[in-house]
Design an enzyme around this catalytic site. Structure first.
Site, PDB file in Angstrom:
ATOM      1  N   ALA A  60      -9.933  17.444  -9.017  1.00  4.41           N
ATOM      2  CA  ALA A  60     -10.203  17.669 -10.468  1.00  4.41           C
ATOM      3  C   ALA A  60      -9.115  18.968 -10.617  1.00  4.41           C
ATOM      4  O   ALA A  60      -9.070  19.751  -9.727  1.00  4.41           O
ATOM      5  CB  ALA A  60     -11.429  17.976 -10.807  1.00  4.41           C
TER       6      ALA A  60
ATOM      7  N   MET B 101      -7.396  24.013  -6.760  1.00  6.20           N
ATOM      8  CA  MET B 101      -7.729  25.055  -5.976  1.00  6.20           C
ATOM      9  C   MET B 101      -7.899  24.236  -4.555  1.00  6.20           C
ATOM     10  O   MET B 101      -8.408  24.792  -3.544  1.00  6.20           O
ATOM     11  CB  MET B 101      -8.975  26.017  -5.856  1.00  6.20           C
ATOM     12  CG  MET B 101      -8.968  26.514  -7.188  1.00  6.20           C
ATOM     13  SD  MET B 101     -10.408  27.297  -7.569  1.00  6.20           S
ATOM     14  CE  MET B 101     -10.255  27.776  -9.450  1.00  6.20           C
ATOM     15  N   SER B 102      -7.067  23.031  -4.105  1.00  2.90           N
ATOM     16  CA  SER B 102      -7.443  22.263  -3.098  1.00  2.90           C
ATOM     17  C   SER B 102      -5.866  21.421  -2.829  1.00  2.90           C
ATOM     18  O   SER B 102      -5.037  21.787  -3.277  1.00  2.90           O
ATOM     19  CB  SER B 102      -8.551  21.308  -3.217  1.00  2.90           C
ATOM     20  OG  SER B 102      -8.338  20.304  -4.297  1.00  2.90           O
TER      21      SER B 102
ATOM     22  N   HIS C 102     -12.695  24.316   0.743  1.00  3.12           N
ATOM     23  CA  HIS C 102     -11.561  25.155   0.154  1.00  3.12           C
ATOM     24  C   HIS C 102     -11.342  26.194   0.624  1.00  3.12           C
ATOM     25  O   HIS C 102     -12.349  27.084   1.620  1.00  3.12           O
ATOM     26  CB  HIS C 102     -12.104  25.372  -1.200  1.00  3.12           C
ATOM     27  CG  HIS C 102     -12.607  24.081  -2.205  1.00  3.12           C
ATOM     28  ND1 HIS C 102     -13.774  23.489  -1.930  1.00  3.12           N
ATOM     29  CD2 HIS C 102     -12.042  23.319  -3.064  1.00  3.12           C
ATOM     30  CE1 HIS C 102     -13.907  22.441  -2.779  1.00  3.12           C
ATOM     31  NE2 HIS C 102     -12.712  22.593  -3.419  1.00  3.12           N
TER      32      HIS C 102
ATOM     33  N   SER D   1     -13.960  17.249  -6.717  1.00  2.00           N
ATOM     34  CA  SER D   1     -15.071  17.858  -7.562  1.00  2.00           C
ATOM     35  C   SER D   1     -15.350  16.749  -8.490  1.00  2.00           C
ATOM     36  O   SER D   1     -14.559  16.207  -9.302  1.00  2.00           O
ATOM     37  CB  SER D   1     -14.625  18.886  -8.386  1.00  2.00           C
ATOM     38  OG  SER D   1     -14.510  20.186  -7.474  1.00  2.00           O
TER      39      SER D   1
ATOM     40  N   TYR E 292     -11.032  29.292  -0.567  1.00  2.00           N
ATOM     41  CA  TYR E 292     -11.416  30.210  -1.268  1.00  2.00           C
ATOM     42  C   TYR E 292     -13.060  30.384  -0.760  1.00  2.00           C
ATOM     43  O   TYR E 292     -13.585  31.602  -1.146  1.00  2.00           O
ATOM     44  CB  TYR E 292     -11.564  29.928  -2.864  1.00  2.00           C
ATOM     45  CG  TYR E 292     -12.302  28.838  -3.191  1.00  2.00           C
ATOM     46  CD1 TYR E 292     -13.656  28.726  -3.392  1.00  2.00           C
ATOM     47  CD2 TYR E 292     -11.635  27.735  -3.885  1.00  2.00           C
ATOM     48  CE1 TYR E 292     -14.272  27.727  -3.752  1.00  2.00           C
ATOM     49  CE2 TYR E 292     -12.276  26.641  -4.396  1.00  2.00           C
ATOM     50  CZ  TYR E 292     -13.649  26.520  -4.324  1.00  2.00           C
ATOM     51  OH  TYR E 292     -14.466  25.611  -4.850  1.00  2.00           O
ATOM     52  N   GLU E 293     -13.448  29.295  -0.203  1.00  2.00           N
ATOM     53  CA  GLU E 293     -15.054  29.472   0.233  1.00  2.00           C
ATOM     54  C   GLU E 293     -14.929  30.469   1.696  1.00  2.00           C
ATOM     55  O   GLU E 293     -16.075  30.662   2.151  1.00  2.00           O
ATOM     56  CB  GLU E 293     -15.196  27.860   0.788  1.00  2.00           C
ATOM     57  CG  GLU E 293     -15.627  27.210  -0.452  1.00  2.00           C
ATOM     58  CD  GLU E 293     -16.159  25.741   0.255  1.00  2.00           C
ATOM     59  OE1 GLU E 293     -17.255  25.440   0.586  1.00  2.00           O
ATOM     60  OE2 GLU E 293     -15.261  24.921   0.350  1.00  2.00           O
TER      61      GLU E 293
ATOM     62  N   HIS F  10     -19.756  18.589  -4.521  1.00  2.00           N
ATOM     63  CA  HIS F  10     -19.367  18.208  -3.152  1.00  2.00           C
ATOM     64  C   HIS F  10     -20.619  18.047  -2.265  1.00  2.00           C
ATOM     65  O   HIS F  10     -21.424  18.955  -2.056  1.00  2.00           O
ATOM     66  CB  HIS F  10     -18.649  19.617  -2.590  1.00  2.00           C
ATOM     67  CG  HIS F  10     -16.975  19.229  -3.375  1.00  2.00           C
ATOM     68  ND1 HIS F  10     -15.976  19.050  -2.809  1.00  2.00           N
ATOM     69  CD2 HIS F  10     -16.888  19.994  -4.472  1.00  2.00           C
ATOM     70  CE1 HIS F  10     -15.380  19.351  -3.536  1.00  2.00           C
ATOM     71  NE2 HIS F  10     -15.620  20.050  -4.691  1.00  2.00           N
TER      72      HIS F  10
ATOM     73  N   HIS G 207     -16.731  25.699 -14.357  1.00  2.00           N
ATOM     74  CA  HIS G 207     -17.008  24.477 -13.522  1.00  2.00           C
ATOM     75  C   HIS G 207     -17.651  23.451 -14.025  1.00  2.00           C
ATOM     76  O   HIS G 207     -17.572  22.089 -13.661  1.00  2.00           O
ATOM     77  CB  HIS G 207     -17.349  25.002 -12.318  1.00  2.00           C
ATOM     78  CG  HIS G 207     -17.547  24.031 -11.085  1.00  2.00           C
ATOM     79  ND1 HIS G 207     -16.364  23.574 -10.640  1.00  2.00           N
ATOM     80  CD2 HIS G 207     -18.484  23.332 -10.437  1.00  2.00           C
ATOM     81  CE1 HIS G 207     -16.802  22.729  -9.676  1.00  2.00           C
ATOM     82  NE2 HIS G 207     -17.903  22.430  -9.493  1.00  2.00           N
TER      83      HIS G 207
ATOM     84  N   ASN H 146      -9.707  19.711 -17.469  1.00  2.00           N
ATOM     85  CA  ASN H 146      -9.578  20.595 -18.567  1.00  2.00           C
ATOM     86  C   ASN H 146      -8.283  20.926 -18.727  1.00  2.00           C
ATOM     87  O   ASN H 146      -7.203  20.551 -17.968  1.00  2.00           O
ATOM     88  CB  ASN H 146     -10.456  21.816 -18.150  1.00  2.00           C
ATOM     89  CG  ASN H 146     -10.039  22.482 -16.900  1.00  2.00           C
ATOM     90  OD1 ASN H 146     -10.480  22.100 -15.882  1.00  2.00           O
ATOM     91  ND2 ASN H 146      -9.084  23.607 -17.087  1.00  2.00           N
TER      92      ASN H 146
END
Length: 272
Positions: free
Chosen positions: A112, A210-211, A82, A29, A84-85, A60, A246, A234
């Protein structure tokens, strides 16, 4: 069938190539800017590659870029997939399989991530020394294809120590301070609760995202050498009294853009 899909995607990409890449890049990201630095680029949209998923997340671009970077032939993913997609773990990691089929032996994986370690600050770059798979799934579940890798692969040296030492040397040469730590992979798409971050810190996590974890597991299974770099975009939940968004992730990666570009380009320039 899965191996045939890999071969079909590989053949399609090879037919588009004018030079054979030797190094793979997976850009997370807000970090796809590195792809814009590639010289003599050939661009292939994911939607045009057989069996490739399509990236649906802001930051992306969803394309492969093949060309020259710091004198090396590279193939870069501007955007990843990902879990989650809604994709399966096999779909998420499909590009890594294709890279291996193309002859790639080393990849640099970036992301990220939220900082769990209280000694970190937004904008820090962290070399991943190990990871914790907290996704509740694994891309190697199911029947094993011995042509792709062994049934029970060793995961103790996923993040290549020589690669990490090389990256540290490059950082020193640039006068750039980099962190090192353990990356925790969660499913997302929600950010973690403060209680979950405390738990992950207790477990030994330094950053969370998340990746990355599925891709690196498959890279290890395939015998690909890996360097992982997290941009701490963050501080994770409960550390600072502010909501997580995000937009903040993208904003921070924009601020660290020049350091990130210089660092990865130096790594590639001096890699053996």
């Amino acid at each position: 069938m899965y191996r045939e899909d890999i071969k079909e995607a590989c053949t399609f990409i090879e037919n588009e190539l004018t030079a054979k890449p030797s190094l793979g890049l997976i850009l997370g990201s807000g970090l796809g800017v590195l792809g814009d630095e590639i010289e003599n680029p050939q661009t292939i949209a994911y939607k045009d590659i057989p069996h490739f998923p399509e990236s649906t997340v802001a930051g992306h671009k969803g394309q492969l870029i093949i060309g020259t970077l710091e004198g090396k032939q590279v193939i870069a993913m501007q955007g990843r997939f990902h879990y989650y997609e809604g994709y399966t773990m096999q779909q998420v990691t499909f590009p890594v399989r294709v890279m291996k089929e193309l002859g790639i032996e080393s990849i640099i994986v970036t992301n990220a991530a939220g900082g769990i370690n209280k000694g970190f600050n937004p904008g820090d770059l962290m070399l991943i020394t190990d990871h914790i798979n907290n996704m509740g799934n694994n891309p190697l579940l199911g029947p094993n294809d011995d042509h792709l890798g062994v049934r029970f692969p060793d995961m103790s040296k996923l993040y290549n120590k020589a690669f990490i030492s090389h990256a540290e040397s490059c950082a020193n040469e640039l006068g750039l301070k980099v962190q090192k730590g353990v990356y925790v992979g969660n499913t997302g798409p929600v950010y973690e609760t403060p209680a979950e971050i405390n738990m992950l810190r207790t477990l030994g996590g330094d950053a969370v995202g998340m990746s990355t974890v599925p891709e690196v597991i498959v890279a290890g299974h395939a015998g690909i050498r890996v360097l992982g770099i997290s941009c701490i975009s963050n501080m994770a939940a409960g550390i600072l009294d502010q909501p997580l968004t995000h937009d903040e992730v993208i904003e921070t990666t924009e601020k660290v853009r020049e350091d990130f570009l210089q660092f990865v380009k130096k790594i590639i320039q001096k890699i053996s």
